[in-house]
Design an enzyme around this catalytic site. Sequence first.
Site, PDB file in Angstrom:
ATOM      1  NE  ARG A 216      -3.571   2.572   0.990  1.00 24.64           N
ATOM      2  CZ  ARG A 216      -4.322   2.822   1.998  1.00 24.64           C
ATOM      3  NH1 ARG A 216      -4.892   1.983   2.858  1.00 24.64           N
ATOM      4  NH2 ARG A 216      -4.889   4.013   2.350  1.00 24.64           N
ATOM      5  NE  ARG A 225      -7.918   2.991  -0.909  1.00 29.82           N
ATOM      6  CZ  ARG A 225      -7.868   3.718   0.109  1.00 29.82           C
ATOM      7  NH1 ARG A 225      -8.263   3.316   1.055  1.00 29.82           N
ATOM      8  NH2 ARG A 225      -7.798   5.200   0.052  1.00 29.82           N
ATOM      9  CG  ASP A 228      -8.426   1.311   3.359  1.00 31.47           C
ATOM     10  OD1 ASP A 228      -7.672   1.631   4.103  1.00 31.47           O
ATOM     11  OD2 ASP A 228      -9.604   1.820   3.473  1.00 31.47           O
ATOM     12  CG  ASP A 230     -10.821   2.099   7.029  1.00 31.66           C
ATOM     13  OD1 ASP A 230      -9.678   2.844   6.939  1.00 31.66           O
ATOM     14  OD2 ASP A 230     -11.481   2.030   6.037  1.00 31.66           O
TER      15      ASP A 230
HETATM   16  N1  A4P Z   1      -7.317   7.025  10.808  1.00 26.99           N
HETATM   17  C1  A4P Z   1      -8.313   7.707  11.565  1.00 26.99           C
HETATM   18  N2  A4P Z   1      -9.296   6.946  11.948  1.00 26.99           N
HETATM   19  C2  A4P Z   1      -9.092   5.579  11.359  1.00 26.99           C
HETATM   20  C3  A4P Z   1      -9.765   4.462  11.577  1.00 26.99           C
HETATM   21  N3  A4P Z   1     -10.600   4.272  12.228  1.00 26.99           N
HETATM   22  N4  A4P Z   1      -9.231   3.379  10.898  1.00 26.99           N
HETATM   23  C4  A4P Z   1      -6.265   7.687  10.301  1.00 26.99           C
HETATM   24  C5  A4P Z   1      -7.775   3.608  10.177  1.00 26.99           C
HETATM   25  N5  A4P Z   1      -7.256   4.771   9.975  1.00 26.99           N
HETATM   26  C6  A4P Z   1      -7.817   5.773  10.575  1.00 26.99           C
HETATM   27  O1  A4P Z   1      -5.967   6.585   6.292  1.00 26.99           O
HETATM   28  C7  A4P Z   1      -5.565   8.066   6.527  1.00 26.99           C
HETATM   29  C8  A4P Z   1      -5.553   8.293   8.071  1.00 26.99           C
HETATM   30  O2  A4P Z   1      -6.669   8.175   8.704  1.00 26.99           O
HETATM   31  C9  A4P Z   1      -4.176   7.238   8.871  1.00 26.99           C
HETATM   32  O3  A4P Z   1      -3.319   8.274   9.138  1.00 26.99           O
HETATM   33  C10 A4P Z   1      -5.011   7.047   9.990  1.00 26.99           C
HETATM   34  O4  A4P Z   1      -4.083   7.163  11.038  1.00 26.99           O
HETATM   35  P1  A4P Z   1      -5.338   6.003   4.989  1.00 26.99           P
HETATM   36  O5  A4P Z   1      -5.701   4.551   5.068  1.00 26.99           O
HETATM   37  O6  A4P Z   1      -4.027   6.305   4.888  1.00 26.99           O
HETATM   38  O7  A4P Z   1      -6.415   6.693   4.057  1.00 26.99           O
HETATM   39  P2  A4P Z   1      -7.587   6.496   3.300  1.00 26.99           P
HETATM   40  O8  A4P Z   1      -8.120   4.867   3.361  1.00 26.99           O
HETATM   41  O9  A4P Z   1      -7.598   6.980   1.796  1.00 26.99           O
HETATM   42  O10 A4P Z   1      -8.433   7.215   4.266  1.00 26.99           O
HETATM   43  P3  A4P Z   1      -9.544   6.965   5.084  1.00 26.99           P
HETATM   44  O11 A4P Z   1     -10.172   8.082   5.650  1.00 26.99           O
HETATM   45  O12 A4P Z   1      -9.488   5.852   6.023  1.00 26.99           O
HETATM   46  O13 A4P Z   1     -10.897   6.664   3.895  1.00 26.99           O
HETATM   47  P4  A4P Z   1     -11.595   5.389   3.926  1.00 26.99           P
HETATM   48  O14 A4P Z   1     -12.882   5.484   4.668  1.00 26.99           O
HETATM   49  O15 A4P Z   1     -10.771   4.024   4.152  1.00 26.99           O
HETATM   50  O16 A4P Z   1     -12.307   5.734   2.314  1.00 26.99           O
HETATM   51  N6  A4P Z   1     -15.434   2.747  -1.918  1.00 26.99           N
HETATM   52  C11 A4P Z   1     -15.741   1.458  -1.773  1.00 26.99           C
HETATM   53  N7  A4P Z   1     -16.797   0.904  -2.394  1.00 26.99           N
HETATM   54  N8  A4P Z   1     -15.069   0.817  -0.649  1.00 26.99           N
HETATM   55  C12 A4P Z   1     -14.034   1.313   0.181  1.00 26.99           C
HETATM   56  O17 A4P Z   1     -13.512   0.581   1.046  1.00 26.99           O
HETATM   57  N9  A4P Z   1     -12.652   3.135   0.662  1.00 26.99           N
HETATM   58  C13 A4P Z   1     -12.214   4.471   0.410  1.00 26.99           C
HETATM   59  C14 A4P Z   1     -11.445   5.041   1.246  1.00 26.99           C
HETATM   60  C15 A4P Z   1     -13.036   5.194  -0.610  1.00 26.99           C
HETATM   61  N10 A4P Z   1     -13.966   4.574  -1.143  1.00 26.99           N
HETATM   62  C16 A4P Z   1     -14.337   3.242  -1.118  1.00 26.99           C
HETATM   63  C17 A4P Z   1     -13.746   2.406   0.091  1.00 26.99           C
HETATM   64 MG    MG Z   2      -8.874   3.710   5.174  1.00 30.22          MG
END
Ligand code: A4P
Ligand code: MG
Length: 295
Positions: A216, A225, A228, A230
């Site tokens: 990643r 990605r 991921d 979460d």
């Molecule tokens: N962070 C804060 N809270 C959390 C948490 N509960 N779990 C911080 C994990 N990390 C958390 O994360 C960015 C920052 O959020 C980290 O430094 C962590 O300390 P990241 O994984 O680097 O970036 P990201 O995944 O792009 O951002 P984020 O906010 O985790 O977004 P999401 O919610 O994961 O969205 N569409 C579908 N259909 N399915 C998906 O899974 N995922 C995303 C990403 C977009 N669209 C999607 C999906």
């Molecule tokens: Mg994420």
Amino acid sequence: MGPDDIISSLRNGARMGRVFAEHVPLHCICGVREEERREPLSLFADIAANYDMAQCLAGDRIEDALDYSALASQTVTFAEKTQFRLLEKLADALCRHLLISFPRALSLQIRLQKNTAKWSGGGTSFSCSLTGRRSLAILGLGSNLGDRGCAIEEATERLATVPHCRPLRRSSLHRTAPLLRTDQPEFFNEALLLETLLSPMELLAEMQSIERAMGRLRIERYGPRPIDIDLLLFEGFVSSSAALTVPHPGLRLRRFWIEELADLGLSIVPQSDSVLGQRCELVGAHRDFAGRRSN
Ligand code: A4P
Ligand code: MG
């Protein structure tokens, strides 16, 4: 229903109770003074263990109970092999060791008391108390680059090898249309219920290290990605810091998470209409982990 009510509903039907092993005599090296490091010291441990008594109350068998005499003897044998300076470190090591050895224990409170009469001359004793717990956590796994099914499998396998983490149950695998940034490939998503002795921040660090090990790269937020992970919910924990927001802010907004949580036996109420209209196709059956929760 608050975030903790959601996750604690998994413990429905539990009959929580507590057993005690008190005044357990220990002999080990523990202290910062030179005389304390020369020969084993005499300590006493008080241990309280919380566990679900439903099973042992249904019958009357020691096999279904948390054996307090085993708790005491394990404490004695573990402590005599240790050499800590701080009483706090000994209590923490003991707590983790006992939580691993006694999977029935949901939380433990340990109090260690040090008798210093030998060199202080008086009757002063010092003590320290510490609580450790086994928490439930729900992780959301997603992938939309490469072999998405394999990536979800690999991440789940890697999570199973993280020390002090035990995956319990997996949701179905969902194929989902991309959210937030819609000009990217379709996602595979899955939720995982696990039990852990780690703190939420320790667990997040493990999740991020698996993401890195699986290639990643954080080029753009919400972008494509290979994997991921979460943290959606963590028992007894709420946080709104940028480093860790729990419950995950999208929890009640994403239809696939609501459905995946339902697969795990959790029901949550959606917060807005935004969950409607997303494509959400089930491609797997509900999967449990073999050999889960023997207690
Ligand atoms: N962070 C804060 N809270 C959390 C948490 N509960 N779990 C911080 C994990 N990390 C958390 O994360 C960015 C920052 O959020 C980290 O430094 C962590 O300390 P990241 O994984 O680097 O970036 P990201 O995944 O792009 O951002 P984020 O906010 O985790 O977004 P999401 O919610 O994961 O969205 N569409 C579908 N259909 N399915 C998906 O899974 N995922 C995303 C990403 C977009 N669209 C999607 C999906
Ligand atoms: Mg994420």
